[in-house]
Design a protein around this motif. Structure first.
Motif, PDB file in Angstrom:
ATOM      1  N   THR A  72       0.842  -1.198   0.000  1.00 52.85           N
ATOM      2  CA  THR A  72       0.000   0.000   0.000  1.00 52.85           C
ATOM      3  C   THR A  72       0.876   1.246   0.000  1.00 52.85           C
ATOM      4  OG1 THR A  72      -0.124  -0.059   2.408  1.00 52.85           O
ATOM      5  CG2 THR A  72      -1.902  -1.132   1.190  1.00 52.85           C
ATOM      6  N   THR A  73       0.269   2.350  -0.344  1.00 50.79           N
ATOM      7  CA  THR A  73       0.984   3.625  -0.373  1.00 50.79           C
ATOM      8  C   THR A  73       0.499   4.510   0.758  1.00 50.79           C
ATOM      9  OG1 THR A  73       1.134   3.481  -2.782  1.00 50.79           O
ATOM     10  CG2 THR A  73       1.539   5.636  -1.808  1.00 50.79           C
ATOM     11  N   GLU A  74       1.407   5.150   1.446  1.00 50.25           N
ATOM     12  CA  GLU A  74       1.016   6.088   2.492  1.00 50.25           C
ATOM     13  C   GLU A  74       2.027   7.220   2.590  1.00 50.25           C
ATOM     14  OE1 GLU A  74       2.187   4.448   6.708  1.00 50.25           O
ATOM     15  OE2 GLU A  74       1.260   2.806   5.569  1.00 50.25           O
ATOM     16  N   THR A  75       1.591   8.300   3.173  1.00 55.47           N
ATOM     17  CA  THR A  75       2.498   9.430   3.369  1.00 55.47           C
ATOM     18  C   THR A  75       3.415   9.124   4.548  1.00 55.47           C
ATOM     19  OG1 THR A  75       0.825  10.959   2.561  1.00 55.47           O
ATOM     20  CG2 THR A  75       2.619  11.905   3.856  1.00 55.47           C
ATOM     21  N   CYS A  76       4.671   9.436   4.371  1.00 56.11           N
ATOM     22  CA  CYS A  76       5.634   9.156   5.435  1.00 56.11           C
ATOM     23  C   CYS A  76       6.513  10.378   5.659  1.00 56.11           C
ATOM     24  CB  CYS A  76       6.498   7.957   5.065  1.00 56.11           C
ATOM     25  SG  CYS A  76       7.366   8.148   3.495  1.00 56.11           S
ATOM     26  N   THR A  77       7.136  10.421   6.810  1.00 53.41           N
ATOM     27  CA  THR A  77       8.094  11.483   7.112  1.00 53.41           C
ATOM     28  C   THR A  77       9.496  10.919   6.982  1.00 53.41           C
ATOM     29  OG1 THR A  77       6.537  12.472   8.669  1.00 53.41           O
ATOM     30  CG2 THR A  77       8.834  13.169   8.833  1.00 53.41           C
ATOM     31  N   LEU A  78      10.306  11.588   6.175  1.00 57.20           N
ATOM     32  CA  LEU A  78      11.661  11.101   5.942  1.00 57.20           C
ATOM     33  C   LEU A  78      12.622  11.622   7.016  1.00 57.20           C
ATOM     34  CD1 LEU A  78      11.904  11.534   2.052  1.00 57.20           C
ATOM     35  CD2 LEU A  78      11.249   9.500   3.377  1.00 57.20           C
ATOM     36  N   SER A  79      13.809  11.068   7.001  1.00 55.80           N
ATOM     37  CA  SER A  79      14.808  11.428   8.010  1.00 55.80           C
ATOM     38  C   SER A  79      15.244  12.889   7.923  1.00 55.80           C
ATOM     39  CB  SER A  79      16.023  10.505   7.870  1.00 55.80           C
ATOM     40  OG  SER A  79      16.323  10.243   6.513  1.00 55.80           O
ATOM     41  N   ASN A  80      14.967  13.567   6.798  1.00 60.91           N
ATOM     42  CA  ASN A  80      15.288  14.995   6.706  1.00 60.91           C
ATOM     43  C   ASN A  80      14.106  15.872   7.087  1.00 60.91           C
ATOM     44  OD1 ASN A  80      13.583  14.645   4.569  1.00 60.91           O
ATOM     45  ND2 ASN A  80      14.971  15.444   2.998  1.00 60.91           N
ATOM     46  N   GLY A  81      13.011  15.228   7.526  1.00 59.13           N
ATOM     47  CA  GLY A  81      11.833  15.974   7.960  1.00 59.13           C
ATOM     48  C   GLY A  81      10.800  16.188   6.877  1.00 59.13           C
ATOM     49  N   ASP A  82      11.159  15.916   5.641  1.00 61.16           N
ATOM     50  CA  ASP A  82      10.217  16.106   4.544  1.00 61.16           C
ATOM     51  C   ASP A  82       9.168  14.990   4.526  1.00 61.16           C
ATOM     52  OD1 ASP A  82      11.640  18.295   3.798  1.00 61.16           O
ATOM     53  OD2 ASP A  82      12.586  17.365   2.040  1.00 61.16           O
ATOM     54  N   GLU A  83       8.018  15.309   3.970  1.00 59.20           N
ATOM     55  CA  GLU A  83       7.009  14.282   3.760  1.00 59.20           C
ATOM     56  C   GLU A  83       7.172  13.708   2.360  1.00 59.20           C
ATOM     57  OE1 GLU A  83       3.025  15.423   4.747  1.00 59.20           O
ATOM     58  OE2 GLU A  83       3.414  14.901   6.844  1.00 59.20           O
ATOM     59  N   ALA A  84       6.869  12.426   2.220  1.00 61.83           N
ATOM     60  CA  ALA A  84       7.017  11.760   0.922  1.00 61.83           C
ATOM     61  C   ALA A  84       6.010  10.630   0.837  1.00 61.83           C
ATOM     62  CB  ALA A  84       8.436  11.217   0.763  1.00 61.83           C
ATOM     63  N   SER A  85       5.911  10.050  -0.335  1.00 57.02           N
ATOM     64  CA  SER A  85       5.077   8.863  -0.498  1.00 57.02           C
ATOM     65  C   SER A  85       5.935   7.630  -0.268  1.00 57.02           C
ATOM     66  CB  SER A  85       4.488   8.813  -1.916  1.00 57.02           C
ATOM     67  OG  SER A  85       3.500   9.804  -2.053  1.00 57.02           O
ATOM     68  N   CYS A  86       5.418   6.755   0.554  1.00 58.23           N
ATOM     69  CA  CYS A  86       6.152   5.538   0.870  1.00 58.23           C
ATOM     70  C   CYS A  86       5.303   4.316   0.564  1.00 58.23           C
ATOM     71  CB  CYS A  86       6.518   5.498   2.360  1.00 58.23           C
ATOM     72  SG  CYS A  86       7.933   6.511   2.798  1.00 58.23           S
ATOM     73  N   TYR A  87       5.979   3.231   0.298  1.00 65.65           N
ATOM     74  CA  TYR A  87       5.299   1.944   0.213  1.00 65.65           C
ATOM     75  C   TYR A  87       5.317   1.282   1.590  1.00 65.65           C
ATOM     76  CZ  TYR A  87       5.052   1.634  -4.916  1.00 65.65           C
ATOM     77  OH  TYR A  87       4.755   1.828  -6.237  1.00 65.65           O
ATOM     78  N   ARG A  88       4.199   0.725   1.973  1.00 67.25           N
ATOM     79  CA  ARG A  88       4.135  -0.127   3.166  1.00 67.25           C
ATOM     80  C   ARG A  88       4.239  -1.557   2.673  1.00 67.25           C
ATOM     81  NH1 ARG A  88       4.715   0.359   8.489  1.00 67.25           N
ATOM     82  NH2 ARG A  88       3.436   2.260   8.525  1.00 67.25           N
ATOM     83  N   ILE A  89       5.308  -2.224   3.042  1.00 62.24           N
ATOM     84  CA  ILE A  89       5.580  -3.572   2.545  1.00 62.24           C
ATOM     85  C   ILE A  89       5.667  -4.524   3.732  1.00 62.24           C
ATOM     86  CG2 ILE A  89       7.151  -4.992   1.170  1.00 62.24           C
ATOM     87  CD1 ILE A  89       8.194  -2.386  -0.125  1.00 62.24           C
ATOM     88  N   ASP A  90       4.798  -5.489   3.755  1.00 56.92           N
ATOM     89  CA  ASP A  90       4.771  -6.469   4.850  1.00 56.92           C
ATOM     90  C   ASP A  90       5.313  -7.801   4.349  1.00 56.92           C
ATOM     91  OD1 ASP A  90       3.561  -4.574   6.506  1.00 56.92           O
ATOM     92  OD2 ASP A  90       1.554  -5.146   5.842  1.00 56.92           O
ATOM     93  N   ILE A  91       6.527  -8.126   4.780  1.00 56.50           N
ATOM     94  CA  ILE A  91       7.155  -9.367   4.302  1.00 56.50           C
ATOM     95  C   ILE A  91       6.696 -10.562   5.131  1.00 56.50           C
ATOM     96  CG2 ILE A  91       9.204  -8.218   3.389  1.00 56.50           C
ATOM     97  CD1 ILE A  91      10.690  -9.192   5.937  1.00 56.50           C
ATOM     98  N   ALA A  92       6.822 -11.743   4.526  1.00 53.96           N
ATOM     99  CA  ALA A  92       6.385 -12.960   5.202  1.00 53.96           C
ATOM    100  C   ALA A  92       7.338 -13.360   6.323  1.00 53.96           C
ATOM    101  CB  ALA A  92       6.283 -14.094   4.189  1.00 53.96           C
ATOM    102  N   GLY A  93       8.582 -12.988   6.197  1.00 55.87           N
ATOM    103  CA  GLY A  93       9.555 -13.366   7.227  1.00 55.87           C
ATOM    104  C   GLY A  93      10.114 -14.766   7.040  1.00 55.87           C
ATOM    105  N   ALA A  94       9.894 -15.321   5.890  1.00 55.91           N
ATOM    106  CA  ALA A  94      10.467 -16.630   5.537  1.00 55.91           C
ATOM    107  C   ALA A  94      10.701 -16.613   4.032  1.00 55.91           C
ATOM    108  CB  ALA A  94       9.531 -17.755   5.931  1.00 55.91           C
ATOM    109  N   PRO A  95      11.731 -17.306   3.571  1.00 52.44           N
ATOM    110  CA  PRO A  95      12.039 -17.246   2.129  1.00 52.44           C
ATOM    111  C   PRO A  95      10.946 -17.904   1.295  1.00 52.44           C
ATOM    112  CG  PRO A  95      13.373 -18.913   3.206  1.00 52.44           C
ATOM    113  CD  PRO A  95      12.674 -18.168   4.296  1.00 52.44           C
ATOM    114  N   SER A  96      10.542 -17.211   0.239  1.00 50.26           N
ATOM    115  CA  SER A  96       9.483 -17.740  -0.616  1.00 50.26           C
ATOM    116  C   SER A  96      10.038 -18.673  -1.688  1.00 50.26           C
ATOM    117  CB  SER A  96       8.743 -16.593  -1.293  1.00 50.26           C
ATOM    118  OG  SER A  96       9.655 -15.835  -2.067  1.00 50.26           O
ATOM    119  N   ASN A  97      11.364 -18.669  -1.849  1.00 46.64           N
ATOM    120  CA  ASN A  97      11.935 -19.399  -2.989  1.00 46.64           C
ATOM    121  C   ASN A  97      12.765 -20.621  -2.609  1.00 46.64           C
ATOM    122  OD1 ASN A  97      13.820 -17.680  -1.836  1.00 46.64           O
ATOM    123  ND2 ASN A  97      14.925 -17.340  -3.751  1.00 46.64           N
TER     124      ASN A  97
END
Lengths: 344, 98
Positions: A72-97
């Motif tokens: 999903t896409t959401e607004t995030c605050t970057l380390s320089n204080g600016d706002e940007a568009s970020c991806y929210r990525i939820d990994i499985a935590g185990a190798p898929s391959n």
């Protein structure tokens, strides 16, 4: 009769955007939006034109089964204080391959095929064979090392969830000293999902950002890329936190995670002979393998272990497994998490 | 008795100090990358040697402690077989890029 109006509006809109872009970047930059990348022309003079390709994070690079939910896409605050568009990525935590393989050898006659890998104490990784277990006092120059039962030849392994919990952490419980530490993926129900917030369009930071104590990014096969393993703490407790052959291991807090790049997540093959892509750093820049098709490592890497080319823009090349790390620092701004008030 | 307590205290002190050192950085399988940056600042150039190979890079903060992050291919260090007696060893190291 109504058709010309939308066309006129479109034309006017394009004109305004173009004028706006030129006006906003009149001092040095021209931004050209292409299909999958943004090309920033930061030329300062007509005679000295340099173009840097900026490649956005591509959700299609992730392997099937690597994620537990849609990106999903959401607004995030970057380390320089600016706002940007970020991806929210939820990994499985185990190798898929691939299936997670073995970690510790069962006994002092075990061969390389029967166990994973570990450091030798002087900057190299070795297969954890039975011979490796026998040679630990020599390797680490300490006679207190004895990871096996002399009468049976069996290696002391943390083979229960309780022993895993007591040993797979920096402050190893005393009773698990002289153990080969391994944990089953079953203890964490097949993997611990982790959520990553990553800038969609990487933004170069004014100054590089240090690698923190937690992860540095995510692999394309759904595994966390962890900060360096606390090898000194592990060894000081007379334990080895065995990796599988993919340089991953398991603890109850993070689940399965990588401490090095062993080639198991290099899933995005490059058609030009460049090393394959294996993941994304927290700043959105891609991470690739160390060596290209001719087993050659780049000679122009910066302090973060990154460089730029026309196809991939700025990107990192992971270090070798024996270096217990992936990248040296973040070249781009990273997204702050909700509980963070400043850069990592 | 006092002597034993003093030795115990001394050993405990050594243990605590070495434990702190052990936990103060992540480890590498080798301490060489940390030792290479022990007296340096962030982004300073650094080198270290492991297994007859020379690593060249810059000092970067890893878990808040500086370590030498390699950014050049490892170089094999091979001593010249023709080294003459008395010849300066350091000058006779031949570096070959991997």
């Amino acid at each position: 009769m109504l058709k010309p109006i939308p066309h006129l509006l479109k034309a006017l809109t394009v004109c305004f955007i173009t004028i706006g872009l030129v006006a906003c970047n009149s001092d040095s930059e021209e931004v050209i939006i292409e299909e999958d990348s943004i090309v920033v022309d930061d030329s300062s003079s007509d005679s000295d034109t340099t173009t840097e390709t900026i490649v956005e994070v591509d959700p299609f690079n992730f392997e099937s089964g690597a994620l537990v939910s849609s990106i999903t896409t959401e607004t995030c605050t970057l380390s320089n204080g600016d706002e940007a568009s970020c991806y929210r990525i939820d990994i499985a935590g185990a190798p898929s391959n691939y299936e997670i393989s073995s970690f510790c050898p069962k006994n002092i006659t075990s061969t390389a095929d029967e166990a994973g890998i570990w450091f030798d104490g002087s900057g190299e990784v070795y297969d954890i064979t039975g011979d490796f277990i026998l040679s630990l006092p020599t390797l680490y120059n300490d006679s207190n090392w004895k990871l096996y039962d002399e009468s049976t030849g069996l290696v002391n392994i943390t083979d229960t969830e309780e022993s895993c919990e007591g040993a797979a952490r920096p402050d190893v419980e005393e009773q698990y000293q002289n153990h080969c530490v391994e944990c089953s993926i079953d203890y964490v129900n097949g993997g611990i999902s982790a959520s990553f917030l990553i800038p969609i369009t990487p933004i170069a930071a004014a100054q590089t950002i240090n690698v923190g104590r937690v992860n540095i990014g995510l692999a394309l096969n759904g595994v966390e890329l962890a900060a360096p393993a606390p090898v000194d703490a592990i060894l000081s407790a007379y334990t080895i936190a065995a990796f599988d052959d993919c340089a991953g291991h398991i603890n109850l807090n993070e689940g399965y995670h990588y401490h090095g790049e062993a080639g198991c997540s290099q899933t995005q093959i490059q058609s030009d002979g460049h090393s394959a892509m294996m993941g994304y750093a927290l700043d959105g820049y891609g991470i690739f393998g160390m060596l290209d098709d001719t087993n050659t490592e780049p000679t122009d890497l910066d302090s973060c272990r990154g460089h730029t080319d026309e196809t991939r823009g700025y990107h990192y090349h992971a270090a070798s497994v024996s270096e217990n790390m992936f990248i040296g620092c973040f070249r781009g701004e990273i997204a702050l998490t909700e509980d963070e008030t400043g850069p990592r | 008795m006092k002597k034993i307590n003093f030795i115990k205290s001394l050993l405990a002190g050594i243990f605590i100090s070495t434990s702190f050192f052990a936990l103060s950085h992540a480890g590498h399988g080798s301490n060489a990358p940390w030792e290479a940056c022990a007296d340096k600042k962030l982004n300073d150039d650094c080198t270290y040697s492991i297994h007859h190979q020379k690593a060249t890079g810059t000092c970067q903060a890893m878990n808040e402690v500086l370590m030498c992050v390699r950014n050049q291919p490892l170089e094999n260090i091979i001593e010249k077989a023709t080294q003459k007696p008395g010849e300066n060893k350091s000058e006779s190291i031949l570096l070959i890029k991997q």
